[in-house]
Design a protein around this motif. Structure first.
Motif, PDB file in Angstrom:
ATOM      1  N   GLY A  50     -12.081  59.433  11.643  1.00 47.88           N
ATOM      2  CA  GLY A  50     -12.067  58.932  10.539  1.00 47.88           C
ATOM      3  C   GLY A  50     -12.594  57.226  10.780  1.00 47.88           C
ATOM      4  N   LEU A  54     -15.879  55.234  12.025  1.00 50.91           N
ATOM      5  CA  LEU A  54     -16.293  53.865  10.956  1.00 50.91           C
ATOM      6  C   LEU A  54     -16.031  53.179  12.158  1.00 50.91           C
ATOM      7  CD1 LEU A  54     -17.155  52.246   9.136  1.00 50.91           C
ATOM      8  CD2 LEU A  54     -14.535  52.012   8.989  1.00 50.91           C
ATOM      9  N   ASP A  87     -13.081  53.713  -0.354  1.00 51.22           N
ATOM     10  CA  ASP A  87     -14.303  52.775   0.415  1.00 51.22           C
ATOM     11  C   ASP A  87     -15.003  51.888   0.238  1.00 51.22           C
ATOM     12  OD1 ASP A  87     -14.807  51.917   3.479  1.00 51.22           O
ATOM     13  OD2 ASP A  87     -15.543  54.079   3.519  1.00 51.22           O
ATOM     14  N   THR A 135     -16.371  64.295  -2.245  1.00 56.60           N
ATOM     15  CA  THR A 135     -17.095  63.634  -1.631  1.00 56.60           C
ATOM     16  C   THR A 135     -18.957  64.083  -3.375  1.00 56.60           C
ATOM     17  OG1 THR A 135     -16.430  63.201   0.125  1.00 56.60           O
ATOM     18  CG2 THR A 135     -19.359  63.139   0.365  1.00 56.60           C
ATOM     19  N   THR A 214     -14.960  64.446   9.893  1.00 56.16           N
ATOM     20  CA  THR A 214     -14.741  62.722   9.551  1.00 56.16           C
ATOM     21  C   THR A 214     -15.858  63.306   8.532  1.00 56.16           C
ATOM     22  OG1 THR A 214     -15.865  62.582  11.817  1.00 56.16           O
ATOM     23  CG2 THR A 214     -15.976  60.790  10.386  1.00 56.16           C
ATOM     24  N   ALA A 216     -17.635  61.768   5.934  1.00 59.69           N
ATOM     25  CA  ALA A 216     -19.122  61.781   6.386  1.00 59.69           C
ATOM     26  C   ALA A 216     -20.128  61.370   5.068  1.00 59.69           C
ATOM     27  CB  ALA A 216     -19.262  60.507   7.356  1.00 59.69           C
ATOM     28  N   LEU A 231     -16.614  56.763   3.645  1.00 61.75           N
ATOM     29  CA  LEU A 231     -15.789  57.604   4.272  1.00 61.75           C
ATOM     30  C   LEU A 231     -14.694  58.027   2.806  1.00 61.75           C
ATOM     31  CD1 LEU A 231     -14.218  56.536   7.398  1.00 61.75           C
ATOM     32  CD2 LEU A 231     -15.824  58.200   7.086  1.00 61.75           C
ATOM     33  N   THR A 232     -15.074  58.913   2.069  1.00 61.73           N
ATOM     34  CA  THR A 232     -14.317  58.904   1.210  1.00 61.73           C
ATOM     35  C   THR A 232     -12.841  59.687   0.992  1.00 61.73           C
ATOM     36  OG1 THR A 232     -16.567  60.807   0.635  1.00 61.73           O
ATOM     37  CG2 THR A 232     -14.234  61.626  -0.543  1.00 61.73           C
ATOM     38  N   GLN A 233     -12.612  59.080   0.324  1.00 64.83           N
ATOM     39  CA  GLN A 233     -10.579  59.077   0.066  1.00 64.83           C
ATOM     40  C   GLN A 233      -9.970  60.152  -0.845  1.00 64.83           C
ATOM     41  OE1 GLN A 233      -9.951  55.745   2.334  1.00 64.83           O
ATOM     42  NE2 GLN A 233     -11.585  56.310   2.847  1.00 64.83           N
TER      43      GLN A 233
END
Length: 577
Positions: A50, A54, A87, A135, A214, A216, A231-233
């Motif tokens: 991830g 980025l 993020d 997500t 990733t 994303a 980017l999902t946490q």
């Protein structure tokens, strides 16, 4: 092949200087995002990839003339800067590579057919039980927050699982997550998917038998240009905040900038720790009280776990444990539905489908704060709590399977819970007793303080555990060190080295995870004179004369393996075999 070369979009070039710059950018991004994931084995690779994605996109855009930086300024910027679970997004401006894949109904779908609409494009594992449901829930939240204008938003997913690529697979995910008629989930052959992953800088790998990719999520404008990357946490409580970020980005791209019907703060949302008293709604009516004082075994779950696990068999096993617990005096079970990612209306039919009906209460975590506070990072997830409220044991059922001998496992875990006083270590040598009086404290002084302590401990074998509160494998093995420090603390000195961490997070973690020794906060590089770290966790064994004998790299998976190393390197026992 360098990681930077692997992930670089074709438009950005591929020279050696650029590859070196990418590698440096990757390392910087990983350090900057080290607290982003709490997912253990599933998160080790994703955190790296991830950060790499980025870094690669930002660097390639800076070379190619694209924009960078967060688009969320103004009043929310300060709160976003302090929220490690959210993020803020990375502003981009480049054409979205076109592709054609097949959706969950078997229809061929081309990205460019959605020109004129804003597209939220996510890369999801169609059998994921960790971060992907967060997500997709945030995507639905964003669409709902836009009201009628949400009709101008296309929700699109691309499969990121190289082992489950059939239409049936993406249809199953769509159905159990309540996404039927609300999005299109695209798949294809592995070669076709890899071309799309490469075009968008997505890494998808099989790591220790698990899929890691990733996480994303792209925002694509009506003209077909990528405008934002998220980017999902791994934070259940921040899902709605991410939805609001997405909704505001989408609004800025739609004609007339429609209102976003949400006004959430972006400040960090704290989890509810096991040491806090709280009540949650009970399925069927009433409430369930949680907190310290009463031992309990919690089962976190969601109805969509049935896509990858036999939930009826699993719940039957939990029922059997509940009957044994009443007879053997073990902690009773409370199940918690993770409502933050549960599709509306899905829980009742799921409970009704179970045979027999659960013999234990089922609560609902509507906010996600309970799951975050109890350190849940997958579904289903078992957490054992003694009366103190400190986590004694946990199990990721999704990766480990339903436990075959749960009662025996719980009983064994409870016997390893250290007492909350140092009476058992009475009579320890003076320098070791001083460690016990500083149990679970974060000491000042950094590496210099640690070095002074090591010198004072000459004549005793020393075990130094290198850890961080953001490191899930560190958290998973901490209970093993609690037991070891209580068992061997009269003869062995234990110390902790908390690296690349915030003091507040470290102290909060130590308050919930008792060990009979102090830790010293420092950077990983500061520890280099003692041992060159390869990552966290690591454990350093030092002889009574002060020489490093052995460095164990990675997590200890069992008490037996840690005890064996202590026997060999602290007591000089010849290793078996």
């Amino acid at each position: 092949m360098l990681l930077g070369e692997l992930l670089i979009p074709a438009a950005a070039g591929s020279t050696r200087p650029l590859a070196l710059a990418l590698l440096l950018a990757v390392l910087a991004a990983v350090l900057a995002s080290r607290r982003a994931y709490r997912r253990g084995r599933r998160g080790l690779l994703a955190a790296l990839l991830g950060g790499a994605l980025l870094a690669v996109l930002v660097l390639s855009l800076s070379l190619g003339g694209g924009g960078s930086g967060s688009s969320h300024g103004g009043a929310g910027r300060g709160a976003l800067a302090t929220n490690a679970s959210l993020d803020p997004g990375q502003r981009l401006n480049r054409p979205a590579p076109d592709f054609t894949l097949t959706d969950q109904r078997g229809a061929r779908v081309k990205l460019s057919q959605f020109r004129g609409r804003v597209v939220l494009l996510a890369f999801n594992d169609d059998q994921c039980t960790t971060i992907c449901p967060l997500t997709t829930t945030a995507m639905l939240d964003a669409q709902a927050m836009l009201g009628r204008a949400g009709r101008e938003v296309q929700l699109l997913g691309v499969n990121a699982n190289p082992r489950a690529t059939s239409v049936k697979d993406v249809a199953a995910y769509t159905q159990v997550h309540g996404l039927t008629g609300r999005w299109q989930f695209l798949t294809g052959g592995v070669a076709a998917l890899k071309r799309v992953w490469h075009a968008y800088g997505i890494a998808s790998n099989i790591f220790a038998g698990l899929i890691d990719h990733t996480p994303a999520l792209y925002v694509i404008d009506p003209q077909g240009r990528i405008r934002e990357l998220f980017l999902t946490q791994m934070s259940y409580a921040s899902i709605a905040q991410l939805g609001q970020l997405l909704a505001r980005d989408v609004s800025a791209l739609l004609p007339g900038h429609p209102a976003v019907h949400s006004n959430l703060s972006y400040a960090p949302v704290s989890g509810i720790a096991p040491t806090q008293r709280v009540s949650v709604p009970r399925f069927g009516g009433g409430r369930i009280a949680l907190g310290p004082g009463r031992p309990r075994l919690l089962l976190f779950f969601d109805s969509w776990d049935r896509e990858v696990l036999n939930m009826n068999r699993g719940f039957s096993g939990i029922d059997a444990y509940q009957r044994q617990a009443a007879r053997l005096g073990l902690p009773p079970v409370t199940a918690i539905d993770e409502g933050a990612v549960e599709p509306a209306g899905a829980l009742a039919p799921f409970i009704a489908s179970l045979r027999p009906a659960p013999a234990f209460p089922v609560g609902i975590d509507t906010s996600g704060r309970l799951a975050d506070g109890y350190e849940v990072s997958d579904q289903p997830w078992l957490v054992l709590l003694p009366g103190s409220g400190r986590i004694a044991w946990h199990l990721d059922v999704s990766t480990s399977g339903w436990p075959a001998h749960l009662a025996a496992t719980v009983r064994a875990a409870l016997t390893r819970v250290p007492v909350t006083h140092v009476g058992e270590l009475a009579g320890s040598p003076t320098v070791l007793a001083a460690l016990h009086r500083q149990a679970s404290r974060l000491e000042a002084g950094g590496y210099a303080g640690l070095l002074r302590r090591l010198r004072a401990l000459r004549g005793h074998p020393v075990v130094v555990n290198v850890w961080a509160s953001w490191c899930d494998p560190c958290r998973a093995e901490f209970g093993l060190f609690a037991y070891a420090s209580a068992t061997y603390g009269k003869r062995v000195a234990f110390l902790g080295a908390d690296v690349n961490d915030s003091n507040g997070d470290a102290r909060a973690f130590l308050a919930q995870h008792h060990v009979y020794y102090p830790s010293y906060a420092m950077s990983a590089t500061a520890l280099a004179p003692l041992a060159q770290l390869q990552g966290t966790p690591e454990t350093i064994f030092i002889s009574p004369s002060g020489h490093v004998l052995h460095v164990h790299v990675g997590q200890y998976d069992s008490q037996g393996t840690l005890d064996e190393d202590i026997a060999v390197y602290a007591f000089g026992v010849k290793p078996v075999g």
